[in-house]
Design a protein around this motif. Structure first.
Motif, short mmCIF file in Angstrom:
data_model
loop_
_atom_site.label_atom_id
_atom_site.label_comp_id
_atom_site.label_asym_id
_atom_site.label_seq_id
_atom_site.Cartn_x
_atom_site.Cartn_y
_atom_site.Cartn_z
N ILE A 103 0.85 -1.18 0.00
CA ILE A 103 0.00 0.00 0.00
C ILE A 103 0.89 1.24 0.00
O ILE A 103 2.07 1.16 0.34
N GLN A 104 0.32 2.35 -0.41
CA GLN A 104 1.03 3.62 -0.38
C GLN A 104 0.18 4.64 0.35
O GLN A 104 -1.01 4.78 0.07
N LEU A 105 0.81 5.33 1.29
CA LEU A 105 0.17 6.42 2.01
C LEU A 105 0.62 7.73 1.38
O LEU A 105 1.78 7.83 0.96
N GLU A 106 -0.27 8.71 1.31
CA GLU A 106 0.07 9.99 0.71
C GLU A 106 -0.50 11.14 1.53
O GLU A 106 -1.62 11.04 2.04
N TRP A 107 0.29 12.20 1.61
CA TRP A 107 -0.11 13.45 2.25
C TRP A 107 0.23 14.59 1.32
O TRP A 107 1.29 14.57 0.68
N ILE A 118 4.49 1.11 1.67
CA ILE A 118 4.62 0.08 2.69
C ILE A 118 4.81 -1.28 2.02
O ILE A 118 4.01 -1.68 1.17
N LEU A 119 5.86 -1.98 2.41
CA LEU A 119 6.13 -3.33 1.91
C LEU A 119 5.83 -4.30 3.05
O LEU A 119 6.51 -4.30 4.08
N PHE A 120 4.81 -5.11 2.86
CA PHE A 120 4.41 -6.05 3.91
C PHE A 120 5.44 -7.15 4.12
O PHE A 120 5.58 -7.66 5.22
N ARG A 123 8.03 -5.55 6.29
CA ARG A 123 7.47 -4.53 7.18
C ARG A 123 8.29 -3.24 7.15
O ARG A 123 8.51 -2.59 8.16
N SER A 124 8.70 -2.90 5.95
CA SER A 124 9.48 -1.69 5.75
C SER A 124 8.65 -0.66 4.99
O SER A 124 7.55 -0.95 4.51
N ALA A 125 9.21 0.54 4.90
CA ALA A 125 8.54 1.60 4.16
C ALA A 125 9.59 2.47 3.48
O ALA A 125 10.71 2.62 3.98
N ALA A 126 9.20 3.02 2.35
CA ALA A 126 10.06 3.95 1.62
C ALA A 126 9.36 5.31 1.63
O ALA A 126 8.28 5.47 1.06
N TRP A 127 9.98 6.27 2.31
CA TRP A 127 9.48 7.64 2.42
C TRP A 127 10.02 8.46 1.26
O TRP A 127 11.20 8.35 0.92
N HIS A 128 9.16 9.26 0.68
CA HIS A 128 9.60 10.19 -0.35
C HIS A 128 8.82 11.48 -0.19
O HIS A 128 7.60 11.46 -0.05
N SER A 129 9.55 12.58 -0.20
CA SER A 129 8.94 13.90 -0.11
C SER A 129 9.50 14.76 -1.23
O SER A 129 10.70 14.76 -1.48
N LEU A 130 8.61 15.49 -1.90
CA LEU A 130 9.01 16.40 -2.97
C LEU A 130 8.43 17.78 -2.69
O LEU A 130 7.22 17.92 -2.51
N ASP A 131 9.31 18.78 -2.64
CA ASP A 131 8.88 20.17 -2.52
C ASP A 131 8.59 20.66 -3.94
O ASP A 131 9.49 20.73 -4.78
N LEU A 132 7.34 20.96 -4.21
CA LEU A 132 6.93 21.35 -5.56
C LEU A 132 7.42 22.73 -5.96
O LEU A 132 7.42 23.06 -7.15
N GLU A 133 7.85 23.53 -5.00
CA GLU A 133 8.36 24.86 -5.32
C GLU A 133 9.86 24.84 -5.63
O GLU A 133 10.33 25.57 -6.48
N THR A 134 10.61 24.01 -4.91
CA THR A 134 12.07 24.01 -5.06
C THR A 134 12.60 22.75 -5.72
O THR A 134 13.80 22.67 -6.01
N ASP A 135 11.76 21.75 -5.92
CA ASP A 135 12.15 20.42 -6.43
C ASP A 135 13.07 19.67 -5.48
O ASP A 135 13.68 18.67 -5.85
N GLU A 136 13.17 20.13 -4.24
CA GLU A 136 13.97 19.42 -3.23
C GLU A 136 13.28 18.10 -2.90
O GLU A 136 12.08 18.05 -2.66
N GLN A 140 13.85 8.24 2.55
CA GLN A 140 14.29 7.56 3.76
C GLN A 140 13.66 6.17 3.79
O GLN A 140 12.48 6.02 3.47
N SER A 141 14.44 5.18 4.16
CA SER A 141 13.93 3.83 4.38
C SER A 141 13.62 3.66 5.85
O SER A 141 14.41 4.10 6.70
#
Length: 165
Positions: A103-107, A118-120, A123-136, A140-141
């Protein structure tokens, strides 16, 4: 709708900017939340327990003949740890199935778009965040069996909410 028409819609969606994708997702979620189905009112996309229950109804092949259904055991585990470790004062995520069976959680916390896949299996997760203004970007695992991973997640979301406010 024919396959050709469906493929055309998908190609149009692929051409959208991140801002247009966010707008489209918001409009679709609003329509889904208010539209009645034969089984009754539609599922609130931010009601995490109900959303996880709805994902239990998926079967292998749910994605145009492809796509592995999330495992019931994986969904049970996630529901338990989410309920135990995710702070009530943080915004609930949207939850979507992924083709590989997780599954994927999104905010959306302006100006950031955040996902947590989320990888069942481990039981790990891959975090990804993208700043749409700066492309930063930030990645994180996480091992979601460790309470420290949930502390990190809550801390990052809290910091991003504070920065957005």
């Amino acid at each position: 709708m024919t396959q050709l028409e469906f493929d055309h819609i998908l190609s149009c969606i692929d051409a959208l900017s991140p801002e247009q994708m966010r707008q489209l997702r918001g409009e679709l979620e609003a329509k889904l939340a208010t539209k009645a189905t034969p089984a009754g009112p539609s599922l609130d996309p931010l009601d995490v327990p109900s959303r996880l229950d709805a994902l239990r109804t998926l079967r292998d092949g749910w994605l145009d003949g492809q796509g592995t259904a999330p495992s019931p055991g994986g969904l049970d585990w996630f529901a338990k740890v989410f309920n135990e470790f995710y702070p009530d004062d943080l915004p609930p995520p949207y939850i979507y199935p992924v083709a590989e069976g997780g599954i994927q959680l999104e905010w959306s916390i302006r100006p950031r778009e955040i996902s947590l896949e989320i990888l069942f299996s481990d039981r790990s997760a891959a975090w990804h965040s993208l700043d749409l203004e700066t492309d930063e970007e930030e990645s994180q695992s996480l091992n979601l069996d460790e309470p420290g991973a949930w502390d990190w997640l809550a801390g990052r979301l809290t910091a991003m909410i504070g920065a957005a406010g």
